[in-house]
Design a protein around this motif. Sequence first.
Motif, PDB file in Angstrom:
ATOM      1  N   ARG A   1       0.701  -1.189  -0.149  1.00  0.00           N
ATOM      2  CA  ARG A   1      -0.146   0.112  -0.125  1.00  0.00           C
ATOM      3  C   ARG A   1       0.804   1.237  -0.023  1.00  0.00           C
ATOM      4  N   PRO A   2       0.435   2.315  -0.307  1.00  0.00           N
ATOM      5  CA  PRO A   2       1.120   3.470  -0.398  1.00  0.00           C
ATOM      6  C   PRO A   2       1.535   3.871   0.887  1.00  0.00           C
ATOM      7  N   THR A   3       2.814   4.247   1.293  1.00  0.00           N
ATOM      8  CA  THR A   3       3.318   4.500   2.553  1.00  0.00           C
ATOM      9  C   THR A   3       4.082   5.798   2.631  1.00  0.00           C
ATOM     10  N   VAL A   4       4.484   6.197   1.497  1.00  0.00           N
ATOM     11  CA  VAL A   4       5.016   7.664   1.351  1.00  0.00           C
ATOM     12  C   VAL A   4       4.367   8.385   0.252  1.00  0.00           C
TER      13      VAL A   4
ATOM     14  N   ASP B   1      -0.590  -8.116   1.296  1.00  0.00           N
ATOM     15  CA  ASP B   1      -0.803  -6.672   1.796  1.00  0.00           C
ATOM     16  C   ASP B   1      -1.108  -5.567   0.822  1.00  0.00           C
ATOM     17  N   VAL B   2      -1.834  -5.989  -0.067  1.00  0.00           N
ATOM     18  CA  VAL B   2      -1.881  -4.872  -1.308  1.00  0.00           C
ATOM     19  C   VAL B   2      -3.297  -4.240  -1.192  1.00  0.00           C
ATOM     20  N   ASP B   3      -3.396  -3.102  -1.532  1.00  0.00           N
ATOM     21  CA  ASP B   3      -4.757  -2.340  -1.575  1.00  0.00           C
ATOM     22  C   ASP B   3      -5.284  -2.803  -3.145  1.00  0.00           C
ATOM     23  N   TYR B   4      -6.043  -3.868  -3.102  1.00  0.00           N
ATOM     24  CA  TYR B   4      -6.457  -4.264  -4.358  1.00  0.00           C
ATOM     25  C   TYR B   4      -7.598  -3.376  -5.151  1.00  0.00           C
ATOM     26  N   ARG B   5      -8.304  -2.837  -4.012  1.00  0.00           N
ATOM     27  CA  ARG B   5      -9.400  -1.709  -4.491  1.00  0.00           C
ATOM     28  C   ARG B   5      -8.777  -0.691  -5.300  1.00  0.00           C
ATOM     29  N   LEU B   6      -7.554  -0.094  -4.804  1.00  0.00           N
ATOM     30  CA  LEU B   6      -6.885   0.979  -5.477  1.00  0.00           C
ATOM     31  C   LEU B   6      -6.379   0.197  -6.797  1.00  0.00           C
ATOM     32  N   LEU B   7      -5.775  -0.660  -6.833  1.00  0.00           N
ATOM     33  CA  LEU B   7      -5.164  -1.355  -8.199  1.00  0.00           C
ATOM     34  C   LEU B   7      -6.435  -1.693  -9.032  1.00  0.00           C
ATOM     35  N   ASP B   8      -7.366  -2.097  -8.599  1.00  0.00           N
ATOM     36  CA  ASP B   8      -8.526  -2.446  -9.349  1.00  0.00           C
ATOM     37  C   ASP B   8      -9.121  -1.305 -10.152  1.00  0.00           C
ATOM     38  N   ARG B   9      -9.465  -0.058  -9.426  1.00  0.00           N
ATOM     39  CA  ARG B   9     -10.036   1.168  -9.905  1.00  0.00           C
ATOM     40  C   ARG B   9      -8.816   1.804 -10.663  1.00  0.00           C
TER      41      ARG B   9
END
Length: 1137
Positions: A428-431, A461-469
Amino acid sequence: METRVLLCVLVVCWSSIGFAQNDSELEDDVFSDLDLVLNVAPRRERRQVKTMLTKETKPHLTELTVKTTVISRYAFTAVYCKMFNRHASAVEGTFQFQIPAAAYVSNFTMIIGGRVFPSEIRPREKKAKRVKEGEGPTDKPKGKDSNNQSEGDMEIFKMSVIIPGRNFAIFMLTYEELLQRRLGYYEHVTSVRPLQLVSRLMVEVTIVEHSRITHLEVLPLRNGKTAAGNTADGRAAMPISTVVERNNSMCRVRFSPSIVQQARLTTTGSLGDFVLRYDVEREMGIGDIQVLDGYFVHYFAPRDLPVVPKNVVFVIDTSASMLGTKMRQTKEALFTILRDLRQGDHFNFVSFSNRVRVWQPGKLVPVNPLSVRDAKKFIYMISPTGGTDINSAMQTGSSLLSDYLSSPEAAATNQNSVSLIIFVTDGRPTVGELQTASILGNTQRAVNERFCVFTIGMGNDVDYRLLDRMALENCGTMRRIPEEADARTLLKGFYDEIGTPLLSDIQVEYSEDSVEYVTQHLFSNYFNGSEIVIAGKLTNRSAETLHVQVTASNSDRSIVMETDVPLRQRQIETQRRMKAAGLATGMGLDAIRGIAPSAGSVRPTSKPSTAADTSRGTQRGTQPGGAAQPDRKSTGDTNRKSTAGTDRKSTADTNRKSTGDTDRKSTGDTDRKSTAGTDRKSTGDTDRKSTGDTDRKSTGDTDRRTTADADAGADAKSELASGPGYVERLWGFMSVKDGLRSRLRSHTSRERDEHTRLATNLSVAYNFLTPLTDMSVERPQVLADGTFATEATPTKAPAVVAAETGAGPANELPEGEGEGDGEESMEGGGASSPSQSLTRKKDQPGQGSDAAKATGSAVKRSSKKSVTISKTSADGDPHFVVEFPLSKLTVCFNINGEPGHVLRLVSDHTQSGVTVNGKLIGAPPPPGSHKQLRTYFSTITIVAAKPRRSYIEVTPKKVILDGRDRMVLPCDKSVSVESGDLAVAIAARSNVTVTIRGSIGFVILLHQYKNPAPYQRDHLGFYISNSKGLSKDTHGLLGQFLNEEVALTQLPTNVVTEHPTAGGVTESARPPATALKVKGRTVPVVKKSRRIYSGRQMVDCWFARNNAAKLIDGEYRNYVVSHMFDTDSWPHNANTD
C-alpha cells in the motif's frame, strides 16, 4: 473422600463409554446409509480413513457436488453441500466455497433439519446498520467485500449456522460467470476444498458450444503455490478418477474421487482447483453472433493479423517488502519479458520505493540487442529498500509515455501503436500521497485517456481496491498474485496476454433501429488470444437481418468489416444447438445452470488414470455404433446425482442409459436444486416448513428427503420458459459489469448515482449478488436442547413470504367483492354468472418496484378493488374455456402441446396492434394419471404495436414492462404502473391486470405453490377481461371466438347396438349425439364441468375433443409460432366438415 472420588471417576468413565457406544452406533448407521445411497455393493473403507472421519468434532461433510454447464462461454454453476451433525447437541457448521472473483452469486438456500431457509437479494442501503453474524435470525454471508478472504482470482463465500443434534444441513449455492479467453483458451476453475474428506464428492462440467471444440484439456489439480500450465499429454496429467466424454461441439468432464483416493491426495480435504481449459473453432470475418428470445451476443476474436507495435513502461515496486522471493521472481519474469519484446516496440523501466528511479530518463528506447542488454543490467542491479510511493511512480511513468507519444519520433515511426503501463506492487502507499482518491485522480489526469494501465498486485498486503480502480478507470485490468504463488510464471503469463496487440481503437456498431441497451462496444485494444464480447437487446424482433460493422486500426491501416446477420436463422441455430445438447426449450433453466443437464450421444475419450480406478468401475464402455453406455456398477455413475443431491435410493439410478440421459428419476428425485437465479428462489422458499417434517429428529427421518428438501427447487427440466434464457442472463451479467465500470469513471455525483441506480436495478432483477446488493439469509435459531426456537416461520422472511400470506395455498385468489348486479364474489360465484370479480390484495407500505421508481414512470399503490373478468380463458393443463354471451353457451377444449411451444392466444396485430402469445412448460403427471406429460403456461407476452411498439412479459415471478420505459416488477409486491398506453396492476402473488388504451384488458392469474409436489409447477392462467378495443377480425386460439355465435344441434345416427336377451338378440338405436354449430362447421361435443379461477368456481361446458379439431380454424400447429414476440397475422385457413 477417596471413595467419593473413585465413584465419580467410575461414573464419568462409564458415561463416556455409554456415549461412545451411542455415537458409534449412530456413525455405523450413517456409513451404512451412505452405502445404500450409492446403490453399489458395500466396500470396506480403510481403517485410517474412517478414523479420521470419526475424530471430527465439527459436522461431517457427507456430500459435495458441484455441477457447471457452460453455454457459449457463459457458465452456470450449482453447488450442493450436505453436512451431518452426529452429536446429540447442536453444533456450529460452516459452509464455505471459493468462487471466481468475477462471478456473481445468484442464489443461496439452506435446508436445516428439513426446514428451508432461503436468501434474498436486496439493494444495498447506505449507512445501514449491519446485523452482526450470529445475533439474529437473518445474516449476510461473507463474500465479495472481504478482501482478506480472497485467494488470487477467487473469493470465499462463507456461511455459519447452528445445526440441531443428529440432523442434516444442506447448503445450495449457485453462481454465474462469463469465461474470459486468455492466451487462446477459455479456462474454467472449480475450487475443490471441502477441508475434510467427503463421502461423496463430484465435480461435473458440461460445455455446450456453437462451434466445434478444437481443444480440450483437464489440468492437474492446482493449488495456490503452483500455476497451471500446458502439459505434453493432458490426458495423462488429469486428476485421478477423471472421465471425459465429448463430441464435436459438446463435452462433459466428471471428477469423482472416492474417499480413499482423496486421502491419497491429501488428508486435509484441500484438493485444489479442478481446471478445465478449452477453445473453439472461429469464424472468419465479423465473428460469431448468437440470438435467443430477443437478445443477442457477439463474440469477436479475429486471427492471423499482423502485430501492432507497442510502447510500454514497466513501473516496478522495489520497496523493502519486495526483498527476497518476490524480488527474485519479479526479476526472472522481467528477464523473460525482455526476450519477448519485438522489433518496433519501445520500452522503459521505472523503479520506485520512497524515491523514483528511471532507467532511461525522458524517452522510450527502441528494442534492439544493445538496449535489451542494458535493461537487464538495470534490473539486475535493483535492490529493494525504503517505502512505497505509488503516486510519484505513476506520475513519472505516465509522463514518460505521454512525452514520447507527443514527440516527433513517435509520430514518424509508429503511427498505429498500442501504449500501456504495467504497474507491479506488493503493498500500500506508505510514502508521499496516501489518499486513494487523490492517487486515482492524479493518475487519471496524467493518463488522460491516451494509454491503458494494467496493474498487478503481489501478496496479501496490497490495496486491491486501489489497483482495481486504477486499472478500470484507465482501460486496463488488474491481476492478483497470491502470496505463495509462483510470481515468475504468473507475471510472465499476464504479460503474454497483453504483449501481442493485434488491433486498436475497435468500434462495433449495430443497426440503430434494431438494437438497444448494448453493452460496451468501444475497445482500446484487442490482444492476441483474447476475445471481445458484446451483448444487446433487439428492439425490432420482426426484423430479418441485423447490420453489423466493425472498425479498427491495425499496424499500418484502418480495417472495416461489415455484414448483415440473418436473425431468424441464428435464432433457429441456437435453439437447435440447445435441443441437441438436451437443453431444448421446455427444459429447465436450472438444468442449464448445471443441474443434471442432458446431452445427446456422447462418446468417452479418456479412461481413469490408474488401474486401480479402472478396477473400481469408472470406465465406460461404448457399444458399436451407439452412444456411450455406463457400467452399471461404476462408482462414477452411482455418484451421479442432481445438484441438490437427493438420496439415490430408487433402483432407477442404476439403470442410467447414455450420458445424454436427463436423469429422470422417481418423482421424489427430480433434480433437486433451487432455481437460484432469474428472480426465482427455491420453490420451497414460500413455505419455511416442509409438510410433515417439522420435528423429525431421528437419523433415518432426517436423511430421507423431506418434502422441502426434495422440492427445494422444482423439477428443473421443464421450466426454461419461466425465466430468462442464457443470452439474456449473459446480457444482464455484462450490463451490471458495465454499470459498475461506468460508475467508477463518473465525473459527477449525478452520473455516479445514475449508473448506480441502473446497475442496482439489473442486479436485483437478475438476482445477482454484486457490490451494490446485499444477500439476506435466514438462519435457524436453535435452543440449548438442540431444537428449533419456534415452529413458526422464521422471524424475518424475504418478500416472497409476505405478511399477507394466509394458511391456504399460495395460488389461492383473495376474497372477491361484488361491483354491481350480476357480479358475484369469488367465494359464492355460481355457474350461471357470466363474469366474476377478482380482488387485488392490499398493498404493503414501501413495496413499490425499484425498477419502476428509477424510470420515473407513474407508480401507484394498488387499492383494494375488483377486476371483472369473463370465463374466456386458458388456464391449467392448459384448459381452454370460451364463453359465448350472445348464445348463452360455454365451450371448452384442451390443447395437448409440447414443452417449448409458443401458442397464439389472441391476434389482432393489423387492427388494434395487440398480440398475445403463451409459452408452454412441461411437468410429469401425478401418480395414477393416464397422461405422460402435462403442460402449463410459464410465460405470457402481450405485444401492443400501436401507437408505438411496446410489450408486457409476465412470468410467475416477475413482470417486464417495456413501453415508454423498461421496468422489471416483482410479482410478490402489489404495485400499479402506467407507461404510455399500457397500465399494469399487480396484486402480490395473486394476479396481474393489463390494460391497453383503456379498452382492452387481460387478467393473468399467478399460480404459485408454497410446497409443491414433484408434479406441480408455478404457472399462469390467462383471462380476457375486456375485449371492446379488439376488432372483429381478432383471431388466435381464444380471440377467434370473441365475436362469434354458436348453436347446439343433435346429430342423427344410424348406429345400432345389439342387446342379448333370453329370447335372442334385440337391436336398439344409440341416442343422438350433441354437436356444436360454429362458423358453418359441425363439431361433436359432450357435456363436462371445468374449474376456473384457481378452482374457485365450477362451470358446465360443452367439450370438444381432439385438440379442438373443427372447433378452431385450421389445426393446432397453425397456432404454434416461432417465438414469444411473433406478431404475424393468421392466414385465414378454414376447416370444412
